[in-house]
Write an enzyme that holds these catalytic residues in place. Structure first.
Site, PDB file in Angstrom:
ATOM      1  N   ARG A  85      -2.361 -11.811   8.798  1.00 36.88           N
ATOM      2  CA  ARG A  85      -3.053 -12.879   9.015  1.00 36.88           C
ATOM      3  C   ARG A  85      -2.283 -13.928   8.542  1.00 36.88           C
ATOM      4  NH1 ARG A  85      -9.138 -13.557  10.236  1.00 36.88           N
ATOM      5  NH2 ARG A  85      -8.838 -15.441  11.470  1.00 36.88           N
TER       6      ARG A  85
ATOM      7  N   ASP B  92     -14.136   1.303   1.747  1.00 39.24           N
ATOM      8  CA  ASP B  92     -15.441   0.787   1.458  1.00 39.24           C
ATOM      9  C   ASP B  92     -16.390   1.518   0.935  1.00 39.24           C
ATOM     10  OD1 ASP B  92     -14.471  -1.578   2.986  1.00 39.24           O
ATOM     11  OD2 ASP B  92     -14.181  -0.212   4.404  1.00 39.24           O
TER      12      ASP B  92
ATOM     13  N   HIS C  28     -14.736  -1.991   9.816  1.00 39.62           N
ATOM     14  CA  HIS C  28     -14.139  -2.448   8.243  1.00 39.62           C
ATOM     15  C   HIS C  28     -13.556  -4.116   8.289  1.00 39.62           C
ATOM     16  CE1 HIS C  28     -11.570  -2.816   4.825  1.00 39.62           C
ATOM     17  NE2 HIS C  28     -10.596  -3.265   5.538  1.00 39.62           N
TER      18      HIS C  28
ATOM     19  N   ILE D 256       1.028  -1.153   0.135  1.00 38.87           N
ATOM     20  CA  ILE D 256       0.063  -0.066  -0.009  1.00 38.87           C
ATOM     21  C   ILE D 256       0.929   1.431  -0.025  1.00 38.87           C
ATOM     22  CG2 ILE D 256      -1.609   1.468   1.395  1.00 38.87           C
ATOM     23  CD1 ILE D 256      -3.172  -1.170   2.435  1.00 38.87           C
TER      24      ILE D 256
HETATM   25  P1  NAX Z   1       2.096  -5.553   3.273  1.00 40.28           P
HETATM   26  O1  NAX Z   1       2.361  -6.747   3.951  1.00 40.28           O
HETATM   27  O2  NAX Z   1       2.597  -5.420   1.776  1.00 40.28           O
HETATM   28  O3  NAX Z   1       2.767  -4.344   4.200  1.00 40.28           O
HETATM   29  C1  NAX Z   1       2.893  -4.192   5.349  1.00 40.28           C
HETATM   30  C2  NAX Z   1       4.205  -3.686   5.985  1.00 40.28           C
HETATM   31  O4  NAX Z   1       3.863  -3.478   7.385  1.00 40.28           O
HETATM   32  C3  NAX Z   1       5.422  -4.616   5.737  1.00 40.28           C
HETATM   33  O5  NAX Z   1       6.522  -4.033   5.190  1.00 40.28           O
HETATM   34  C4  NAX Z   1       5.585  -5.183   7.326  1.00 40.28           C
HETATM   35  O6  NAX Z   1       7.144  -5.277   7.355  1.00 40.28           O
HETATM   36  C5  NAX Z   1       5.044  -3.779   7.978  1.00 40.28           C
HETATM   37  N1  NAX Z   1       5.009  -4.009   9.415  1.00 40.28           N
HETATM   38  C6  NAX Z   1       4.724  -4.987  10.259  1.00 40.28           C
HETATM   39  N2  NAX Z   1       4.959  -4.603  11.307  1.00 40.28           N
HETATM   40  C7  NAX Z   1       5.293  -3.240  11.642  1.00 40.28           C
HETATM   41  C8  NAX Z   1       5.560  -2.501  12.315  1.00 40.28           C
HETATM   42  N3  NAX Z   1       5.323  -2.942  14.097  1.00 40.28           N
HETATM   43  N4  NAX Z   1       5.910  -1.292  12.252  1.00 40.28           N
HETATM   44  C9  NAX Z   1       6.119  -1.005  11.276  1.00 40.28           C
HETATM   45  N5  NAX Z   1       5.953  -1.698  10.192  1.00 40.28           N
HETATM   46  C10 NAX Z   1       5.389  -2.851  10.270  1.00 40.28           C
HETATM   47  O7  NAX Z   1       0.598  -5.313   3.590  1.00 40.28           O
HETATM   48  P2  NAX Z   1      -0.298  -3.958   2.854  1.00 40.28           P
HETATM   49  O8  NAX Z   1      -0.852  -4.585   1.623  1.00 40.28           O
HETATM   50  O9  NAX Z   1       0.635  -2.699   2.479  1.00 40.28           O
HETATM   51  O10 NAX Z   1      -1.375  -3.705   3.883  1.00 40.28           O
HETATM   52  C11 NAX Z   1      -1.081  -2.941   5.095  1.00 40.28           C
HETATM   53  C12 NAX Z   1      -2.334  -3.385   6.115  1.00 40.28           C
HETATM   54  O11 NAX Z   1      -3.523  -2.523   5.534  1.00 40.28           O
HETATM   55  C13 NAX Z   1      -2.856  -4.622   6.453  1.00 40.28           C
HETATM   56  O12 NAX Z   1      -3.158  -4.871   7.865  1.00 40.28           O
HETATM   57  C14 NAX Z   1      -4.119  -4.539   5.583  1.00 40.28           C
HETATM   58  O13 NAX Z   1      -4.967  -5.654   6.014  1.00 40.28           O
HETATM   59  C15 NAX Z   1      -4.549  -3.355   5.819  1.00 40.28           C
HETATM   60  N6  NAX Z   1      -5.546  -2.853   4.776  1.00 40.28           N
HETATM   61  C16 NAX Z   1      -6.688  -2.049   5.276  1.00 40.28           C
HETATM   62  C17 NAX Z   1      -7.625  -1.347   4.730  1.00 40.28           C
HETATM   63  C18 NAX Z   1      -8.722  -0.702   5.364  1.00 40.28           C
HETATM   64  O14 NAX Z   1      -9.595  -0.418   4.738  1.00 40.28           O
HETATM   65  N7  NAX Z   1      -8.565  -0.489   6.736  1.00 40.28           N
HETATM   66  C19 NAX Z   1      -7.801  -1.584   3.225  1.00 40.28           C
HETATM   67  C20 NAX Z   1      -6.523  -2.062   2.639  1.00 40.28           C
HETATM   68  C21 NAX Z   1      -5.772  -3.214   3.309  1.00 40.28           C
HETATM   69  O15 NAX Z   1      -6.122  -4.500   3.262  1.00 40.28           O
END
Ligand code: NAX
Length: 334
Positions: free
Chosen positions: A92, A159, A187, A16
């Site tokens: 997850r 959404d 969400h 993202i």
């Molecule tokens: P990615 O797995 O591509 O990226 C997540 C990044 O977060 C990774 O680089 C990881 O190393 C890093 N990370 C993990 N723990 C961390 C911490 N403690 N401090 C800093 N960085 C950390 O996931 P991505 O597709 O970018 O999605 C990120 C999050 O957005 C997920 O939890 C996803 O479920 C959530 N979303 C939420 C949405 C919403 O509408 N609220 C929609 C989009 C997305 O699904």
């Protein structure tokens, strides 16, 4: 030109952030005249990837970007920031129970809430994206008592955009001719996308969505389930979760916080409930329709709610109560 603002994006090495950082850096969120200090936080094993992201931002040669800081240290990342966009979270994994996911993230958002409390400006605006976004946002709020609760929100704008786009697509009209759709609640797949108060412009004439669509069964059936299940449908098709559309929604959300919503229009975001609005229990981060002025949101109140809506609004609130209690129980035991 204005003084630079300091904007933190966590999960900055993730998918993202890869789209989001470009939107921010080129001025789509905070304006074309607002210089930026970009702060990128990720975990230690991702530092070399983060270095690559930093190089690419620099190589875009964008005039608003005055400095880029890439780090794995919360005290450095949260220091004196004006904005925090908390995308990073524990994904997850196969075989992981919902409860395990909630707990792993409660730990992350407690630590980041504490960092906000200690190091960020008290005026910081915080947007939580990482899932479970509503409950993570509540954990961050509780862990940052010196920052007003109203400075926090969580993302349900994706959404909201999905719902608008479905209606626009069905009617063959541009999406900006669809206004005031609401996402209520969590969400998650219990969210309630509600078009009862939404309007559309068809051939220059403003009307309610139900008058324009003339298909109640669709509005009460497929419309709701398509929006609720859209994230899963994208994963099935792309083998990756929504990223471009998530980055666009984050940009829309933060731009509205910064510049406000147009008169008579509202957008959905997860904000703290006070127990007095739409019979939603106190102390949840629940998605409501909000209007924004002077960087401050207010819930759009007194919309008439029919029985069909009421039932769904309650169901998604119950899920949030459960999530809140699971996270709280865990946090009190560590
Ligand atoms: P990615 O797995 O591509 O990226 C997540 C990044 O977060 C990774 O680089 C990881 O190393 C890093 N990370 C993990 N723990 C961390 C911490 N403690 N401090 C800093 N960085 C950390 O996931 P991505 O597709 O970018 O999605 C990120 C999050 O957005 C997920 O939890 C996803 O479920 C959530 N979303 C939420 C949405 C919403 O509408 N609220 C929609 C989009 C997305 O699904």
């Amino acid at each position: 030109m204005a003084e630079p603002i300091k904007v933190l994006v966590t999960g900055a090495a993730g998918q993202i952030a890869y789209s989001l950082l470009y939107n921010i850096a080129k001025g789509d969120v905070f304006g074309k005249d607002q210089p930026l200090i970009l702060v990128l936080l990720d975990i230690t094993p991702m530092m070399s990837v983060l270095e690559g992201v930093l190089m690419e931002i620099r190589d875009c040669a964008l005039p608003l970007v005055r400095e880029i800081i890439a780090t794995d240290k919360e005290e450095e990342a949260f220091n004196c920031i004006d904005v925090a966009i908390l995308v990073g979270s524990m994904p997850r994994r196969e075989g992981m129970e919902r409860k395990d996911l909630l707990q792993a993230n409660a730990k992350i958002f407690k630590s980041q809430g504490n960092a906000l409390d200690k190091f960020a400006k008290k005026t910081v605006k915080v947007l939580v994206v990482g899932n479970p976004a509503n409950t993570n946002c509540l954990t961050a709020i509780k862990s940052a008592p010196s920052i007003p609760k109203e400075n926090f929100s969580c993302l349900t704008r994706l959404d909201n955009n999905r719902a608008r786009a479905q209606i626009a697509y069905k009617l063959g009209i541009p999406s900006n001719d669809v206004k005031n759709v609401i996402i209520w609640g969590n969400h998650s797949s219990t969210q309630y996308p509600d078009a009862n108060h939404a309007t559309v412009k068809v051939q220059g004439k403003e009307m309610s969505v139900s008058d324009a669509i003339k298909d109640d069964a669709w509005l009460k059936g497929d419309f709701i389930s398509i929006v609720q299940q859209r994230g899963a449908a994208v994963i099935r098709a792309r083998k990756l979760s929504s990223a471009m559309s998530a980055a666009k929604a984050i940009s829309d959300h933060m731009k509205d916080i910064w510049f406000g919503t147009p008169e008579g229009e509202w957008v959905s975001m997860g904000v703290i409930s006070n127990g007095n609005t739409y019979n939603i229990p106190n102390d949840l981060v629940y998605s409501f329709p909000v209007q924004i002025k002077n960087k401050t949101w207010s819930i759009v109140e007194c919309l008439p709610i029919n029985d069909f809506s009421c039932e769904r609004m309650k169901a998604t609130a119950s899920e949030l109560v459960e999530e809140r209690d699971t996270a709280a129980e865990f946090l009190s035991s560590v």
